[in-house]
Design a protein around this motif. Structure first.
Motif, PDB file in Angstrom:
ATOM      1  N   GLY A 248       5.569   0.357   1.308  1.00  0.00           N
ATOM      2  CA  GLY A 248       4.620  -0.614   2.146  1.00  0.00           C
ATOM      3  C   GLY A 248       6.283  -0.940   3.015  1.00  0.00           C
ATOM      4  O   GLY A 248       6.810   0.301   3.593  1.00  0.00           O
TER       5      GLY A 248
ATOM      6  N   GLU B 291       4.376   5.411  -4.810  1.00  0.00           N
ATOM      7  CA  GLU B 291       3.461   4.940  -4.140  1.00  0.00           C
ATOM      8  C   GLU B 291       1.949   4.400  -4.679  1.00  0.00           C
ATOM      9  O   GLU B 291       1.743   6.040  -4.774  1.00  0.00           O
TER      10      GLU B 291
ATOM     11  N   GLY C 256       1.012  -0.854   1.968  1.00  0.00           N
ATOM     12  CA  GLY C 256       1.129  -2.015   1.622  1.00  0.00           C
ATOM     13  C   GLY C 256       0.337  -3.070   2.175  1.00  0.00           C
ATOM     14  O   GLY C 256      -0.647  -2.491   1.813  1.00  0.00           O
ATOM     15  N   THR C 257       0.549  -4.055   1.911  1.00  0.00           N
ATOM     16  CA  THR C 257      -0.728  -4.705   2.533  1.00  0.00           C
ATOM     17  C   THR C 257      -1.354  -4.455   3.546  1.00  0.00           C
ATOM     18  O   THR C 257      -2.348  -4.832   3.658  1.00  0.00           O
TER      19      THR C 257
ATOM     20  N   ARG D 254      -2.048  -1.426   4.469  1.00  0.00           N
ATOM     21  CA  ARG D 254      -3.665  -0.342   3.857  1.00  0.00           C
ATOM     22  C   ARG D 254      -3.937  -1.237   3.560  1.00  0.00           C
ATOM     23  O   ARG D 254      -5.183  -0.468   3.259  1.00  0.00           O
TER      24      ARG D 254
ATOM     25  N   GLN E  51      -0.978  -1.357  10.411  1.00  0.00           N
ATOM     26  CA  GLN E  51      -0.490  -0.215   9.502  1.00  0.00           C
ATOM     27  C   GLN E  51      -0.807   1.423  10.564  1.00  0.00           C
ATOM     28  O   GLN E  51       0.190   2.057  10.447  1.00  0.00           O
TER      29      GLN E  51
ATOM     30  N   HIS F 100       0.309  -8.847  -3.437  1.00  0.00           N
ATOM     31  CA  HIS F 100      -0.183  -7.294  -3.701  1.00  0.00           C
ATOM     32  C   HIS F 100      -1.370  -6.918  -5.216  1.00  0.00           C
ATOM     33  O   HIS F 100      -2.407  -5.882  -5.083  1.00  0.00           O
TER      34      HIS F 100
END
Length: 482
Positions: A12, A34, A41-42, A44, A81, A136
């Motif tokens: 992320g 990953e 991360g967040t 996505r 993103q 997450h």
């Protein structure tokens, strides 16, 4: 150790940053693990309608990669993103990422970290950097009968875009930032929208101006204009940072007054206004920023439900007053398990000590970066960091610079392993707890900021103090193995 092998967990915002900075510093032997098929991360994982960052876009930007193309002051999730994907591509980060491969076990032995991944791969690293973030692991409320609901049901961080919302009756459980953004995006645009509120929130009014093509061109022609926009946003956020750490500050009283005026001015119906009035001080929970939440909530076919939920049934939500709220789609905007960090991965430090054991009381790390008895293991945006104070990118950039200085102790041969001492960590934590009790977060509400003892789990001092602490490690606070 001229070229330590470094494993980064998470691709992320902070994982991408770490990979870039390691490469710049000449640490070429590193890999990113990953768990998902894409980086981000967040940004996505969260793709719900209305998603945006509550930090101004020009602050939520790497300092070395300013972006002249943000469309508005508070950027949308999709834009953010795309920004991270673009930066990662520029610096060739994806070449180092092992996608669809989470880390299940990290075990320290024979002076190195032994990793086992979700694919069964076994790897060995000299250093582990946990860039797993804070929010997450979704928290799903344990509501009776949830499995019996016959409509579409999902957590906001697992939004099912295959479900059409056209002419649907939509219910959202929760009133945090996510729920407020979803409300603003969907209210008045679906057949019926119901927001199930357990606790009302203070809403800080904001403006979200757009940037025209001319603005963007001007930013590209003259970088000083872009820097000025960032500086203005930075000054505003510094005011906010000063406010939340002191419950008696002038700044927090100004914020409270703005939130109160927003409620009084923009909610016309007196009964609804009282339902939306919190019984705690503004800022005690994570403050919510919105341009139009109150307006959205007063649209036709939009309803605030304040009766407690008794159970979920096949056709909808039954509240304690006996009413069945019939729904086609039920969204759980119920937040995340905020104290997980790298967990549920199993992390075993010296002598097999687990991170769960080390954090049996509550998650603790020296300056939020290093845990005693876990050598060469570093956290970004770890326990007790300034999550609620300012931009997570600012935090991560300073933390990465700090970790790089610790890594230089290893690369130079001055030590083979390094971790915070118990004494330094205990002193830091004791001082932090005292200061945290003076913050706005400790003024009498329930929030995800609080640990099981009701102590705010965040950085309770100024931004300047954080920057100073990160500027140069006090090596006497660390145990080093020569």
């Amino acid at each position: 150790m001229t070229s330590p092998r470094i494993a980064i967990i998470g691709a992320g915002m902070s994982g991408i940053l770490t990979a870039i900075k390691l490469s710049e510093a000449g640490y070429d032997n590193h890999v990113l693990y990953e768990k998902a098929a894409r980086l981000g991360g967040t940004w996505r994982e969260n793709t719900y309608p209305g998603i945006a960052c509550d930090v101004p876009a020009h602050l939520y930007t790497y300092s070395f990669e300013p972006n002249a193309d943000w469309s508005q002051a508070f950027a949308t999730g999709a834009e953010i993103q795309a920004y991270f994907e673009g930066v990662a591509s520029k610096y060739r980060v994806p070449e180092r990422i092992r996608f669809n491969e989470g880390v299940d076990v990290c075990e320290f032995g024979d002076g190195r970290w032994h990793l086992r991944t979700s694919t069964g791969r076994e790897d060995v690293a000299d250093v582990v950097i946990a860039a797993t973030g804070v929010l997450h692991n979704p928290r799903v409320a344990e509501l009776p009968g949830l499995a019996s609901f016959e409509g579409a049901c999902f957590h906001s961080a697992r939004w099912d875009h295959s479900v059409s919302l056209d002419d649907k009756r939509v219910g959202v459980i929760g009133t945090g930032s996510t729920a407020i953004q979803i409300t603003s995006a969907l209210a008045g645009k679906v057949a019926n929208f119901e927001l199930f509120q357990r606790t009302p929130q203070w809403i800080m009014p904001i403006e979200n101006p757009t940037f025209s093509d001319s603005d963007k061109a001007g930013f590209r022609r003259d970088p000083s204009r872009l820097a000025a926009v960032k500086a203005e946003a930075d000054a505003a956020f510094q005011n906010f940072s000063n406010a939340v750490i002191d419950a008696d500050s002038n700044e927090i009283h100004e914020i409270e007054a703005a939130c109160m005026m927003n409620l009084e001015k923009n909610v016309r119906d007196a009964a609804l206004r009282e339902k939306l009035r919190p019984g705690y001080r503004a800022g005690c929970k994570r403050l919510i920023f919105s341009t139009n939440f109150y307006e959205a909530l007063q649209r036709p076919n939009t309803h605030l439900v304040t009766e407690g939920i008794e159970r979920i049934e096949a056709r909808g939500v039954r509240t304690r007053d006996g009413q069945l709220h019939e729904l086609d789609v039920l969204v759980m905007a119920t937040g995340f398990v905020a104290d997980s960090f790298i967990r549920p991965a199993i992390v075993l430090g010296k002598n097999g000590k687990s991170l769960d054991e080390a954090w049996a009381d509550r998650p603790v790390a020296y300056l939020s970066v290093s845990v005693p008895e876990f050598p060469n293991f570093f956290l970004l945006n770890g326990p007790n960091g300034p999550v609620g104070n300012f931009s997570l990118i600012q935090i991560a950039e300073h933390q990465v610079a700090y970790v790089l200085q610790l890594l230089d102790e290893i690369r130079s041969g001055r030590c083979r392993a390094i971790s915070a001492s118990h004494d330094a960590t205990a002193r830091f934590e004791a001082e932090r707890v005292v200061a945290a009790r003076q913050s706005i977060w400790a003024t009498g509400c329930k929030s995800w900021y609080l640990d099981k003892d009701g102590v705010p789990a965040s950085w309770p001092w100024s931004r300047e103090r954080f920057f100073e602490a990160m500027a140069r490690p006090a090596l006497e606070a660390f145990e080093r193995v020569p």
